[in-house]
Design a protein around this motif. Structure first.
Motif, PDB file in Angstrom:
ATOM      1  N   ARG A  24       0.734  -1.077  -0.041  1.00  0.00           N
ATOM      2  CA  ARG A  24       0.037  -0.109   0.132  1.00  0.00           C
ATOM      3  C   ARG A  24       0.993   1.257   0.077  1.00  0.00           C
ATOM      4  NH1 ARG A  24      -4.107   0.365   3.819  1.00  0.00           N
ATOM      5  NH2 ARG A  24      -4.595  -1.737   3.366  1.00  0.00           N
ATOM      6  N   ASP A  25       1.994   1.245   0.355  1.00  0.00           N
ATOM      7  CA  ASP A  25       2.933   2.215   0.293  1.00  0.00           C
ATOM      8  C   ASP A  25       3.357   2.813  -1.096  1.00  0.00           C
ATOM      9  OD1 ASP A  25       4.621   0.475   0.044  1.00  0.00           O
ATOM     10  OD2 ASP A  25       6.269   1.113   1.184  1.00  0.00           O
ATOM     11  N   PHE A  26       3.090   2.076  -2.161  1.00  0.00           N
ATOM     12  CA  PHE A  26       3.556   2.507  -3.333  1.00  0.00           C
ATOM     13  C   PHE A  26       3.027   4.055  -3.753  1.00  0.00           C
ATOM     14  CE2 PHE A  26      -0.771   1.401  -4.554  1.00  0.00           C
ATOM     15  CZ  PHE A  26      -1.022   2.033  -5.729  1.00  0.00           C
ATOM     16  N   VAL A  27       2.011   4.263  -3.145  1.00  0.00           N
ATOM     17  CA  VAL A  27       1.342   5.644  -3.617  1.00  0.00           C
ATOM     18  C   VAL A  27       2.232   6.570  -3.245  1.00  0.00           C
ATOM     19  CG1 VAL A  27      -0.516   7.219  -3.023  1.00  0.00           C
ATOM     20  CG2 VAL A  27      -1.033   4.958  -3.515  1.00  0.00           C
ATOM     21  N   THR A  28       3.083   6.477  -2.065  1.00  0.00           N
ATOM     22  CA  THR A  28       4.051   7.503  -1.583  1.00  0.00           C
ATOM     23  C   THR A  28       5.070   7.760  -2.570  1.00  0.00           C
ATOM     24  OG1 THR A  28       5.031   5.932  -0.300  1.00  0.00           O
ATOM     25  CG2 THR A  28       3.254   6.915   0.905  1.00  0.00           C
ATOM     26  N   HIS A  29       5.415   6.959  -3.351  1.00  0.00           N
ATOM     27  CA  HIS A  29       6.603   7.020  -4.204  1.00  0.00           C
ATOM     28  C   HIS A  29       5.880   7.274  -5.451  1.00  0.00           C
ATOM     29  CE1 HIS A  29       8.949   4.683  -1.344  1.00  0.00           C
ATOM     30  NE2 HIS A  29       7.942   3.831  -1.473  1.00  0.00           N
ATOM     31  N   MET A  30       4.687   7.763  -5.941  1.00  0.00           N
ATOM     32  CA  MET A  30       4.333   8.370  -7.069  1.00  0.00           C
ATOM     33  C   MET A  30       4.452   9.805  -7.126  1.00  0.00           C
ATOM     34  SD  MET A  30       0.729   6.594  -7.871  1.00  0.00           S
ATOM     35  CE  MET A  30       0.738   4.824  -8.998  1.00  0.00           C
ATOM     36  N   GLU A  31       4.846  10.444  -8.339  1.00  0.00           N
ATOM     37  CA  GLU A  31       5.067  11.665  -8.555  1.00  0.00           C
ATOM     38  C   GLU A  31       3.730  12.381  -8.606  1.00  0.00           C
ATOM     39  OE1 GLU A  31       7.755  13.511  -8.850  1.00  0.00           O
ATOM     40  OE2 GLU A  31       9.385  11.856  -8.807  1.00  0.00           O
ATOM     41  N   SER A  32       3.517  13.674  -8.209  1.00  0.00           N
ATOM     42  CA  SER A  32       2.443  14.269  -8.179  1.00  0.00           C
ATOM     43  C   SER A  32       1.621  14.009  -9.389  1.00  0.00           C
ATOM     44  CB  SER A  32       2.282  15.879  -7.960  1.00  0.00           C
ATOM     45  OG  SER A  32       3.125  16.562  -8.991  1.00  0.00           O
ATOM     46  N   ASN A  33       1.917  14.322 -10.871  1.00  0.00           N
ATOM     47  CA  ASN A  33       1.394  14.292 -11.969  1.00  0.00           C
ATOM     48  C   ASN A  33       0.813  12.564 -12.248  1.00  0.00           C
ATOM     49  OD1 ASN A  33       1.692  16.634 -12.519  1.00  0.00           O
ATOM     50  ND2 ASN A  33       3.374  16.432 -13.710  1.00  0.00           N
ATOM     51  N   GLU A  34       1.901  11.580 -11.733  1.00  0.00           N
ATOM     52  CA  GLU A  34       1.707  10.418 -12.106  1.00  0.00           C
ATOM     53  C   GLU A  34       0.303   9.916 -10.945  1.00  0.00           C
ATOM     54  OE1 GLU A  34       3.633   5.929 -11.442  1.00  0.00           O
ATOM     55  OE2 GLU A  34       4.634   7.455 -11.005  1.00  0.00           O
ATOM     56  N   LEU A  35       0.246  10.540  -9.724  1.00  0.00           N
ATOM     57  CA  LEU A  35      -0.762   9.923  -8.901  1.00  0.00           C
ATOM     58  C   LEU A  35      -2.020  10.772  -9.433  1.00  0.00           C
ATOM     59  CD1 LEU A  35      -1.979   8.982  -6.135  1.00  0.00           C
ATOM     60  CD2 LEU A  35      -1.055  11.124  -5.237  1.00  0.00           C
ATOM     61  N   ARG A  36      -1.739  11.934  -9.985  1.00  0.00           N
ATOM     62  CA  ARG A  36      -3.269  12.621 -10.563  1.00  0.00           C
ATOM     63  C   ARG A  36      -3.655  11.726 -11.548  1.00  0.00           C
ATOM     64  NH1 ARG A  36      -1.428  17.101 -13.726  1.00  0.00           N
ATOM     65  NH2 ARG A  36      -1.324  15.620 -15.121  1.00  0.00           N
ATOM     66  N   ASP A  37      -2.881  11.218 -12.519  1.00  0.00           N
ATOM     67  CA  ASP A  37      -3.609  10.375 -13.699  1.00  0.00           C
ATOM     68  C   ASP A  37      -3.818   9.220 -12.984  1.00  0.00           C
ATOM     69  OD1 ASP A  37      -2.723  12.285 -15.321  1.00  0.00           O
ATOM     70  OD2 ASP A  37      -0.925  11.196 -16.068  1.00  0.00           O
ATOM     71  N   PHE A  38      -3.227   8.372 -12.102  1.00  0.00           N
ATOM     72  CA  PHE A  38      -3.623   7.395 -11.510  1.00  0.00           C
ATOM     73  C   PHE A  38      -5.084   7.385 -10.879  1.00  0.00           C
ATOM     74  CE2 PHE A  38      -3.490   3.854  -8.019  1.00  0.00           C
ATOM     75  CZ  PHE A  38      -3.442   2.812  -8.856  1.00  0.00           C
ATOM     76  N   LEU A  39      -5.212   8.448 -10.151  1.00  0.00           N
ATOM     77  CA  LEU A  39      -6.615   8.653  -9.766  1.00  0.00           C
ATOM     78  C   LEU A  39      -7.844   9.141 -10.646  1.00  0.00           C
ATOM     79  CD1 LEU A  39      -5.588  10.632  -6.394  1.00  0.00           C
ATOM     80  CD2 LEU A  39      -6.476   8.115  -6.590  1.00  0.00           C
ATOM     81  N   ASN A  40      -7.274   9.343 -11.894  1.00  0.00           N
ATOM     82  CA  ASN A  40      -8.157   9.761 -12.926  1.00  0.00           C
ATOM     83  C   ASN A  40      -8.413   8.424 -13.733  1.00  0.00           C
ATOM     84  OD1 ASN A  40      -9.054  12.386 -12.816  1.00  0.00           O
ATOM     85  ND2 ASN A  40      -7.151  13.098 -13.561  1.00  0.00           N
ATOM     86  N   GLY A  41      -8.077   7.367 -13.267  1.00  0.00           N
ATOM     87  CA  GLY A  41      -8.162   5.892 -14.002  1.00  0.00           C
ATOM     88  C   GLY A  41      -7.323   5.628 -15.141  1.00  0.00           C
ATOM     89  N   PHE A  42      -6.135   6.335 -15.464  1.00  0.00           N
ATOM     90  CA  PHE A  42      -5.383   6.026 -16.254  1.00  0.00           C
ATOM     91  C   PHE A  42      -4.329   5.040 -15.913  1.00  0.00           C
ATOM     92  CE2 PHE A  42      -6.370  10.393 -17.532  1.00  0.00           C
ATOM     93  CZ  PHE A  42      -6.942   9.990 -18.903  1.00  0.00           C
ATOM     94  N   ARG A  43      -3.483   4.289 -16.920  1.00  0.00           N
ATOM     95  CA  ARG A  43      -2.554   3.308 -16.374  1.00  0.00           C
ATOM     96  C   ARG A  43      -1.510   3.918 -15.597  1.00  0.00           C
ATOM     97  NH1 ARG A  43      -5.059   1.778 -20.907  1.00  0.00           N
ATOM     98  NH2 ARG A  43      -5.386   0.081 -21.443  1.00  0.00           N
ATOM     99  N   SER A  44      -0.839   3.167 -14.672  1.00  0.00           N
ATOM    100  CA  SER A  44       0.323   3.571 -13.841  1.00  0.00           C
ATOM    101  C   SER A  44       1.477   3.865 -14.870  1.00  0.00           C
ATOM    102  CB  SER A  44       0.616   2.616 -12.901  1.00  0.00           C
ATOM    103  OG  SER A  44       0.993   1.377 -13.443  1.00  0.00           O
ATOM    104  N   GLU A  45       2.391   4.721 -14.584  1.00  0.00           N
ATOM    105  CA  GLU A  45       3.532   5.112 -15.420  1.00  0.00           C
ATOM    106  C   GLU A  45       4.390   4.009 -15.378  1.00  0.00           C
ATOM    107  OE1 GLU A  45       7.150   8.251 -15.435  1.00  0.00           O
ATOM    108  OE2 GLU A  45       5.102   9.171 -15.126  1.00  0.00           O
ATOM    109  N   LYS A  46       4.691   3.425 -14.122  1.00  0.00           N
ATOM    110  CA  LYS A  46       5.649   2.301 -13.728  1.00  0.00           C
ATOM    111  C   LYS A  46       5.152   1.112 -14.122  1.00  0.00           C
ATOM    112  CE  LYS A  46       7.723   5.027 -10.264  1.00  0.00           C
ATOM    113  NZ  LYS A  46       6.692   6.358 -10.091  1.00  0.00           N
ATOM    114  N   LEU A  47       5.909   0.041 -14.306  1.00  0.00           N
ATOM    115  CA  LEU A  47       5.454  -1.393 -14.152  1.00  0.00           C
ATOM    116  C   LEU A  47       5.737  -1.985 -12.638  1.00  0.00           C
ATOM    117  CD1 LEU A  47       7.385  -2.900 -17.284  1.00  0.00           C
ATOM    118  CD2 LEU A  47       4.877  -2.715 -16.917  1.00  0.00           C
ATOM    119  N   TYR A  48       4.716  -2.703 -12.292  1.00  0.00           N
ATOM    120  CA  TYR A  48       4.787  -3.341 -10.822  1.00  0.00           C
ATOM    121  C   TYR A  48       4.745  -4.830 -10.873  1.00  0.00           C
ATOM    122  CZ  TYR A  48       3.395   1.344  -9.226  1.00  0.00           C
ATOM    123  OH  TYR A  48       3.535   2.806  -8.891  1.00  0.00           O
TER     124      TYR A  48
END
Length: 224
Positions: A24-48
């Protein structure tokens, strides 16, 4: 000022993410733009690294993730693993020509806008590209890209803006990088990354040297 997103952090289904192997701490490692896109339903920038079951065997595979809000308000996690690059004959109601397939396979970018039909049955204008990490086809509504008047300090002509907005390539010289140096590059809307991408970088010194060499080649030797 906090930007509006389709979902908020409190709606992230951490229990579902942990089931597929993501802490669950993966969110803390996201850049602000990446988190915004993630919360908008877009694919994550990184591979997990996620858990996957194939023929009753457990595997760990690299994949992108995204959130999908359901009609009842709940939020699910969608997994997008790396796949073989394949361009179907038809996609979202559009039949590809040979040239369009070649562009997607070779350039990983359609290079123009097309009309596609969404899941809701409504038609809209899209950019289309291939995700460099998962090889998925990625459609992006043109309304999500706003071509600016200036890029890296250089003003765009109306013709350049229209060409970029239409999905084409534009070569721009004299841009200023973060290091303060001038450079040129080819610009194009990147549907997979939801931005305007830069390729074919050239520092101004390299350009000046090439021009000097071309000029020297054109000089005729003096008669003795």
């Amino acid at each position: 000022m906090e930007q509006y997103t389709r979902m908020n952090k409190e709606e992230i289904p951490f229990d579902k993410l942990e089931k597929v192997g993501i802490n669950r701490d993966f969110v803390t490692h996201m850049e602000s733009n990446e988190l915004r896109d993630f919360l908008n339903g877009f694919r994550s920038e990184k591979l997990y690294t996620v858990n996957a079951t194939v023929d009753n065997q457990e595997y760990k595979i690299p994949a992108k993730i995204r959130l999908q809000k359901q009609e009842d308000g709940s939020v699910n996690v969608r997994i997008h693993p790396i796949q073989r690059l394949f361009i179907p004959d038809e996609y979202m109601g559009h039949s590809f020509t040979k040239g369009e397939k070649a562009a997607l396979l070779g350039e990983r970018n359609l290079g123009k806008t097309i009309e596609l039909t969404g899941r809701d049955g409504k038609k809209d204008t899209y950019y289309l590209g291939v995700d460099n990490k998962t090889n998925e086809l990625i459609p992006l509504r043109t309304k999500h890209i706003q071509v600016p008047d200036r890029i890296k300090g250089v003003a765009l002509s109306e013709e350049q803006k229209q060409k970029l907005a239409a999905g084409g390539k534009v070569t721009l010289e004299g841009m200023t990088g973060r290091n303060g140096k001038k450079f040129g590059a080819t610009l194009q809307v990147d549907a997979a990354n939801r931005n305007i991408s830069f390729s074919g970088f050239k520092q101004e010194k390299e350009q000046a040297l090439e021009q000097k060499q071309e000029k020297s080649k054109g000089l005729k030797p003096k008669a003795g």
